[in-house]
Design a protein around this motif. Structure first.
Motif: not given
Length: 108
Positions: A15-20, A54-60, A76-81
């Motif tokens: 979560l912290r790595a993604l929040a960077a 908490l995360l969005e997932a998508s294909w390249e 997502t906004a909830a994940g960032l929170e």
């Protein structure tokens, strides 16, 4: 009844790595390298976070020729929170510190 638990140290590290940079899409392999987790630990965490919204997932969209598309992740906004609520000092690192072996003692 839903229990609110603290995320594991590994989940908190992801979560912290993604929040960077929360707007940036990230590859699982890249995240694993950054937080020091192998695929067998990382991908279940990513799937669980995605399932919980908490995360969005998508294909390249446009993978290089000869390589299959990769999965991309971002908060997502909830994940960032949730990530911002985690205190970096209160959560231990994703990888445990190496054990220190005591010096062997002689029989005498």
């Amino acid at each position: 009844m839903t229990r609110a638990r603290q995320p594991s140290p590994q989940t908190a590290a992801v979560l912290r790595a993604l929040a960077a940079d929360p707007a940036q899409w990230r590859y699982g392999y890249e995240l694993g390298q950054e937080v020091g987790l192998k695929a067998g630990s990382l991908y279940p965490i990513l799937i669980r976070l995605s399932d919980r919204g908490l995360l969005e997932a998508s294909w390249e969209a446009d993978p290089p020729q000869g390589r299959p598309p990769r999965h991309l992740y971002r908060l997502t906004a909830a994940g960032l929170e949730m990530a911002s609520a985690l205190a970096p000092a209160a959560t231990p690192a994703a990888t445990p510190a190496p054990r220190v072996r005591p010096e062997p003692r002689g029989a005498w």
